[in-house]
Design a protein around this motif. Sequence first.
Motif, PDB file in Angstrom:
ATOM      1  N   ASN A 164       0.954  -1.160  -0.017  1.00  0.00           N
ATOM      2  CA  ASN A 164       0.118   0.091   0.174  1.00  0.00           C
ATOM      3  C   ASN A 164       0.886   1.161  -0.017  1.00  0.00           C
ATOM      4  O   ASN A 164       0.390   2.127  -0.660  1.00  0.00           O
ATOM      5  CB  ASN A 164      -1.108  -0.020   1.403  1.00  0.00           C
ATOM      6  CG  ASN A 164      -2.470  -0.662   0.825  1.00  0.00           C
ATOM      7  OD1 ASN A 164      -3.130  -0.030   0.352  1.00  0.00           O
ATOM      8  ND2 ASN A 164      -2.433  -1.938   1.298  1.00  0.00           N
ATOM      9  N   GLY A 165       1.953   1.174   0.730  1.00  0.00           N
ATOM     10  CA  GLY A 165       2.766   2.226   0.615  1.00  0.00           C
ATOM     11  C   GLY A 165       3.464   2.642  -0.555  1.00  0.00           C
ATOM     12  O   GLY A 165       3.647   3.773  -1.003  1.00  0.00           O
ATOM     13  N   VAL A 166       3.794   1.560  -1.338  1.00  0.00           N
ATOM     14  CA  VAL A 166       4.348   1.707  -2.689  1.00  0.00           C
ATOM     15  C   VAL A 166       3.575   2.095  -3.521  1.00  0.00           C
ATOM     16  O   VAL A 166       3.654   3.018  -4.184  1.00  0.00           O
ATOM     17  CB  VAL A 166       4.881   0.534  -3.056  1.00  0.00           C
ATOM     18  CG1 VAL A 166       5.438   0.582  -4.698  1.00  0.00           C
ATOM     19  CG2 VAL A 166       6.063  -0.384  -2.495  1.00  0.00           C
ATOM     20  N   ARG A 167       2.069   1.613  -3.338  1.00  0.00           N
ATOM     21  CA  ARG A 167       0.978   2.306  -4.496  1.00  0.00           C
ATOM     22  C   ARG A 167       0.910   3.718  -4.085  1.00  0.00           C
ATOM     23  O   ARG A 167       0.603   4.563  -4.892  1.00  0.00           O
ATOM     24  CB  ARG A 167      -0.045   1.445  -4.150  1.00  0.00           C
ATOM     25  CG  ARG A 167      -0.182   0.104  -4.721  1.00  0.00           C
ATOM     26  CD  ARG A 167      -1.849  -0.352  -4.441  1.00  0.00           C
ATOM     27  NE  ARG A 167      -1.935  -1.578  -5.059  1.00  0.00           N
ATOM     28  CZ  ARG A 167      -2.202  -1.839  -6.256  1.00  0.00           C
ATOM     29  NH1 ARG A 167      -2.581  -0.693  -7.149  1.00  0.00           N
ATOM     30  NH2 ARG A 167      -2.465  -3.126  -6.921  1.00  0.00           N
ATOM     31  N   LEU A 168       0.877   3.989  -2.858  1.00  0.00           N
ATOM     32  CA  LEU A 168       0.581   5.697  -2.486  1.00  0.00           C
ATOM     33  C   LEU A 168       1.807   6.254  -2.940  1.00  0.00           C
ATOM     34  O   LEU A 168       1.426   7.556  -3.385  1.00  0.00           O
ATOM     35  CB  LEU A 168       0.392   5.548  -0.951  1.00  0.00           C
ATOM     36  CG  LEU A 168       0.317   7.061  -0.468  1.00  0.00           C
ATOM     37  CD1 LEU A 168      -1.213   7.362  -0.591  1.00  0.00           C
ATOM     38  CD2 LEU A 168       0.307   7.041   1.084  1.00  0.00           C
ATOM     39  N   GLY A 169       2.983   5.788  -2.844  1.00  0.00           N
ATOM     40  CA  GLY A 169       4.247   6.736  -3.392  1.00  0.00           C
ATOM     41  C   GLY A 169       4.125   6.670  -4.847  1.00  0.00           C
ATOM     42  O   GLY A 169       4.364   7.642  -5.183  1.00  0.00           O
TER      43      GLY A 169
END
Length: 253
Positions: A184-189
């Motif tokens: 989710n963090g990668v997607r958000l980034g």
Amino acid sequence: MLSDRIRAMSAPHWLTLFAGIAAAWGALYLMAVPAELRQFGAVYGAEFWASLCVVTPDAAGLARMTLMWVLMSGAMMAPTVLPALATYEELGQTGAVTSMGRLLGGYMAVWLGFSVMAALMQLALFQAGLLDPLGQSGVDWLSALLLAGAGLYQFSALKDACLDKCRSPMMFFLSHWDEGAWRNGVRLGLVCLGCCWALMLLAFVGGVMNLAFMGLATAIMVFEKLPDLGRYITRPLGGLLIAASALVGFGLI
């Protein structure tokens, strides 16, 4: 409620995050070139900057530039993602601190990749004689191209799609909740990168270590991601950037 969210942000992990953001800005302040030295560089030319070794076209120079971009990305982008982090923590319930750490790690991993690419781009443009040793465009056509590109991107469907996700973090996380905090963090980034990459590259116009530019750009990107206010910023900003491109291209500024 807003008051509950503010109280939650006084927890130790939030204070650590805020301290990290402040430390990044402090490091940028210490690394920034004062206005007086910029003026001397404009007068005395390449020899002046060569004597200070601001940038060198080698591996050591690339490492310094990458560090600069990493600090810039952390200092400028972390404030823009605070509402999303707060939303994720509210949704997380148990293990929220650990999960939010993984989320932030995935987010910053994307910006670390961007920092490496931006540093490589800066080095290549410097070696081509298009940037000065401070990372600022030395030719009007490059400045105009960067301004026009950023301005046109403000009107793009991709920019709109990324901003919609940044402005509605709860819906974004619920759509991908089962993938875990890191992904989710990668997607958000990636979504955040889609919002901000063109504006970040305007550092080559304003000067990579220009604190005034960094502060202004950070404020714009924070406000642009706000659900209500942001919708009144994106396209007018695009128009201003395109107008600035024309003025620079015709040598009027």
